[in-house]
Design an enzyme around this catalytic site. Structure first.
Site, PDB file in Angstrom:
ATOM      1  N   GLU A 128      -3.412  -9.639   3.246  1.00 16.17           N
ATOM      2  CA  GLU A 128      -2.699  -8.794   4.185  1.00 16.17           C
ATOM      3  C   GLU A 128      -3.622  -7.726   4.741  1.00 16.17           C
ATOM      4  O   GLU A 128      -4.573  -7.310   4.099  1.00 16.17           O
ATOM      5  CB  GLU A 128      -1.500  -8.141   3.497  1.00 16.17           C
ATOM      6  CG  GLU A 128      -0.377  -9.131   3.350  1.00 16.17           C
ATOM      7  CD  GLU A 128       0.794  -8.563   2.585  1.00 16.17           C
ATOM      8  OE1 GLU A 128       1.909  -8.644   3.100  1.00 16.17           O
ATOM      9  OE2 GLU A 128       0.576  -8.023   1.498  1.00 16.17           O
ATOM     10  N   CYS A 141      -6.588  -1.119   7.658  1.00 17.05           N
ATOM     11  CA  CYS A 141      -6.825  -1.230   6.219  1.00 17.05           C
ATOM     12  C   CYS A 141      -7.136  -2.694   5.914  1.00 17.05           C
ATOM     13  O   CYS A 141      -6.286  -3.561   6.105  1.00 17.05           O
ATOM     14  CB  CYS A 141      -5.561  -0.764   5.497  1.00 17.05           C
ATOM     15  SG  CYS A 141      -5.641  -0.933   3.711  1.00 17.05           S
ATOM     16  N   CYS A 148      -7.741  -9.360  -7.051  1.00 22.99           N
ATOM     17  CA  CYS A 148      -8.760  -8.439  -7.588  1.00 22.99           C
ATOM     18  C   CYS A 148      -8.994  -8.822  -9.039  1.00 22.99           C
ATOM     19  O   CYS A 148      -8.039  -9.096  -9.758  1.00 22.99           O
ATOM     20  CB  CYS A 148      -8.273  -6.990  -7.494  1.00 22.99           C
ATOM     21  SG  CYS A 148      -9.520  -5.780  -7.994  1.00 22.99           S
ATOM     22  N   CYS A 152      -6.090  -2.528 -12.788  1.00 28.80           N
ATOM     23  CA  CYS A 152      -5.549  -1.163 -12.844  1.00 28.80           C
ATOM     24  C   CYS A 152      -4.042  -1.251 -13.082  1.00 28.80           C
ATOM     25  O   CYS A 152      -3.349  -2.033 -12.438  1.00 28.80           O
ATOM     26  CB  CYS A 152      -5.862  -0.416 -11.552  1.00 28.80           C
ATOM     27  SG  CYS A 152      -7.637  -0.342 -11.249  1.00 28.80           S
ATOM     28  N   CYS A 155      -1.416  -0.887 -10.148  1.00 27.52           N
ATOM     29  CA  CYS A 155      -1.698  -1.569  -8.875  1.00 27.52           C
ATOM     30  C   CYS A 155      -1.181  -2.995  -8.891  1.00 27.52           C
ATOM     31  O   CYS A 155      -1.478  -3.757  -9.814  1.00 27.52           O
ATOM     32  CB  CYS A 155      -3.197  -1.566  -8.611  1.00 27.52           C
ATOM     33  SG  CYS A 155      -3.665  -2.568  -7.192  1.00 27.52           S
ATOM     34  N   GLU A 214     -11.737  -5.290  -4.881  1.00 23.02           N
ATOM     35  CA  GLU A 214     -12.724  -4.243  -5.172  1.00 23.02           C
ATOM     36  C   GLU A 214     -13.957  -4.518  -4.300  1.00 23.02           C
ATOM     37  O   GLU A 214     -14.731  -5.443  -4.596  1.00 23.02           O
ATOM     38  CB  GLU A 214     -13.057  -4.274  -6.666  1.00 23.02           C
ATOM     39  CG  GLU A 214     -14.226  -3.399  -7.079  1.00 23.02           C
ATOM     40  CD  GLU A 214     -14.194  -1.983  -6.506  1.00 23.02           C
ATOM     41  OE1 GLU A 214     -13.226  -1.256  -6.745  1.00 23.02           O
ATOM     42  OE2 GLU A 214     -15.145  -1.621  -5.793  1.00 23.02           O
ATOM     43  N   SER A 267     -11.417   5.990  -6.340  1.00 25.32           N
ATOM     44  CA  SER A 267     -10.084   5.972  -6.948  1.00 25.32           C
ATOM     45  C   SER A 267     -10.183   6.625  -8.317  1.00 25.32           C
ATOM     46  O   SER A 267     -10.435   5.956  -9.309  1.00 25.32           O
ATOM     47  CB  SER A 267      -9.611   4.518  -7.096  1.00 25.32           C
ATOM     48  OG  SER A 267      -9.429   3.966  -5.824  1.00 25.32           O
ATOM     49  N   HIS A 269      -7.836   9.099 -10.023  1.00 24.75           N
ATOM     50  CA  HIS A 269      -6.511   8.935 -10.637  1.00 24.75           C
ATOM     51  C   HIS A 269      -6.298   9.582 -12.003  1.00 24.75           C
ATOM     52  O   HIS A 269      -5.158   9.694 -12.454  1.00 24.75           O
ATOM     53  CB  HIS A 269      -6.114   7.457 -10.738  1.00 24.75           C
ATOM     54  CG  HIS A 269      -6.173   6.723  -9.441  1.00 24.75           C
ATOM     55  ND1 HIS A 269      -5.707   7.255  -8.263  1.00 24.75           N
ATOM     56  CD2 HIS A 269      -6.647   5.491  -9.119  1.00 24.75           C
ATOM     57  CE1 HIS A 269      -5.885   6.374  -7.282  1.00 24.75           C
ATOM     58  NE2 HIS A 269      -6.458   5.310  -7.768  1.00 24.75           N
ATOM     59  N   ASN A 344       3.416   4.119  -5.178  1.00 31.81           N
ATOM     60  CA  ASN A 344       4.293   3.182  -4.498  1.00 31.81           C
ATOM     61  C   ASN A 344       4.789   2.169  -5.532  1.00 31.81           C
ATOM     62  O   ASN A 344       4.023   1.313  -5.956  1.00 31.81           O
ATOM     63  CB  ASN A 344       3.452   2.475  -3.436  1.00 31.81           C
ATOM     64  CG  ASN A 344       4.272   2.101  -2.241  1.00 31.81           C
ATOM     65  OD1 ASN A 344       5.500   2.048  -2.311  1.00 31.81           O
ATOM     66  ND2 ASN A 344       3.601   1.845  -1.149  1.00 31.81           N
ATOM     67  N   CYS A 387      -1.184   1.000   2.031  1.00 31.50           N
ATOM     68  CA  CYS A 387      -2.502   0.561   1.605  1.00 31.50           C
ATOM     69  C   CYS A 387      -2.529   0.589   0.082  1.00 31.50           C
ATOM     70  O   CYS A 387      -1.951   1.469  -0.531  1.00 31.50           O
ATOM     71  CB  CYS A 387      -3.566   1.516   2.098  1.00 31.50           C
ATOM     72  SG  CYS A 387      -4.076   1.217   3.757  1.00 31.50           S
TER      73      CYS A 387
END
Ligand code: SAH
Ligand code: SF4
Length: 421
Positions: A128, A141, A148, A152, A155, A214, A267, A269, A344, A387
């Site tokens: 996407e 994006c 990936c 994480c 994610c 990544e 990232s 976090h 999200n 994103c």
């Protein structure tokens, strides 16, 4: 148990990649769209264009493909008829297929894009790509991998089994597809009612590598794609308007700065290794200190070229006042922006987004310490377009991975992920 859950439970940092596409390879082959200058040169050589003409012919193709957005060799009127016929017989200017387009109420567009097949058993990997228009800029994006290998814990991409690197052509093609769809070529017009920037600039002015994957596990292809995207004779995007986001692949960061010279986003976090080990498991390989040292050494770092630190707001996990204070303390001396991202949620995720008041309080502490701390406004929520959470095809990808594993096949370049690893 899904493989990623098993992997997470067992504390694995990454899933196993069994196969990969060679850097620079162009699965699906015949389209010239997305190729580098060297690849175009080889393609011309292969149909018998003499050595002495190659440079000029590459320049001509480059202009038609990347400046004008040509879809047909017949448009290339400054090339002889005979050459055009030869090109058309051997190659195409096909784009990856747009399987679906969703347009949000706020103008955000999300495309599901199917890449050309890499072999007889591969129907084509799907990724996407999201376009976020604002009045003075348009941000695309893009994805760097299908899925990936990292896991994480917050994610959704990290839960996907099927993983392969995208080729540089497939990365560039996302920009071409977007420019086709929003009419961002000379002589093209945007679709009726489309929201595009109105400052007289280009409709796609910025690129962020914040889709699936990544980027620094696919550095060769990402660097090659950025070269094509930023080439002044063609797509002409400024390298300062291209941002590569990494979860912290420390050994590749210097290369990115030297070879691609783009903006960098990290990232982060979490501000303690113990928590970051869990949220961003690559931290077990390269801890916070190593990561921040690599940031300090990032080539070209200056106040004008600050590093963006992404920080996802997870309720009760990483969002306390103490976390905010530790964050600014850690980043001392690094020219930085801090981007607070509301989490999200996705079906099955074990986190919740911090309350709005908490995010504001966190942002306030960061701001008072002298850092810009914009909270990323959720865009395209109605089409699940955020994103970092490009997700709707996951189930399909899972089913395909399972099918491929069962049949013992792997399309060329597709990582088959072993259960329990
Ligand atoms: N793999 C790279 C780039 C892709 S992810 C990286 O990790 O940096 C882009 C950003 O979205 C990252 O900061 C990632 O941590 C964040 N992200 C992933 N899932 C998210 C979610 N569910 N909610 C909010 N942000 C998320
Ligand atoms: Fe991969 Fe980035 Fe998602 Fe981590 S946050 S699993 S590195 S896409």
């Amino acid at each position: 148990m899904a493989v990623s859950d098993a992997a997470r439970a067992a504390g694995f940092i990454e899933k196993t990649a069994e196969l990969s596409v060679a850097a620079g390879a162009a699965p699906g082959g015949a389209s010239l769209v997305g190729l580098t200058r060297d690849q175009l040169k080889d393609s011309l050589s292969a149909i018998g264009v003499p050595e002495r003409e190659l440079k000029m012919r590459v320049a001509q193709l480059w202009h038609w493909i990347y400046f004008r957005g040509a879809k047909d060799f017949a448009e290339m009127t400054n090339m002889g008829k005979e050459l055009r016929a030869k090109l058309a017989a051997a190659y195409t200017l096909a784009r990856p297929q747009v399987v679906s387009e969703q347009v949000s109420k706020d103008g955000t567009r999300k495309w599901l894009i199917r890449m050309a097949s890499t072999g007889p058993l591969d129907k084509g990997a799907e990724i996407e790509c999201v376009y976020i228009p604002e009045t003075d800029r348009g941000t695309l994006c893009v994805s760097s991998q299908v899925g990936c290998t990292l896991t994480c814990s917050f994610c959704h991409t990290g839960t996907q089994r099927l993983v392969r690197n995208l080729t540089s052509a497939e990365i560039v093609a996302q920009l071409i597809v977007a420019r086709d769809a929003i009419g961002d070529w000379p002589d093209a017009v945007p679709p009726e009612g489309a929201f595009v920037p109105n400052d007289g600039g280009r409709f796609v002015s910025n690129i962020v590598f914040m889709g699936m994957g990544e980027p620094l596990y696919n550095t060769d292809n990402v660097v090659a794609a950025i070269d094509v995207m930023s080439d002044g004779e063609g797509l002409s995007l400024s390298r300062r308007r291209i941002t590569v986001s990494t979860s912290g692949v420390v050994p590749q960061m210097e290369r990115l700065g030297t070879e691609a010279n783009t903006m960098l986003a990290i990232s982060l976090h979490a501000v303690r290794d113990e928590l970051r080990d869990e949220l961003v498991p690559i931290n077990r390989k390269y801890d916070i200190q190593q990561l921040l040292d690599a940031c300090r050494a990032y080539p070209g770092l200056s106040n004008a070229r600050r590093i963006t630190f992404e920080y996802v707001m997870l309720k009760g996990v990483n969002d306390s006042d103490a976390d905010a204070r530790k964050l600014v303390q850690l980043l001392k001396g690094i020219p930085a922006k801090i981007n607070l991202i509301p989490f999200n949620p996705w079906p099955g995720s074990k986190y919740e987004c911090s309350d709005w008041e908490r995010i504001e309080r966190f942002s306030e502490i960061v701001y008072r310490a002298g850092y810009a701390s914009p909270v990323r406004t959720p865009r395209g929520r109605d089409i699940l377009a955020a994103c970092g959470q490009l997700k709707s095809e996951t189930e399909k990808l899972r089913a395909r991975a399972r099918m491929m594993a069962e049949q013992g096949i792997g399309a060329e370049g597709v990582y088959a992920v072993r259960d329990g690893e």
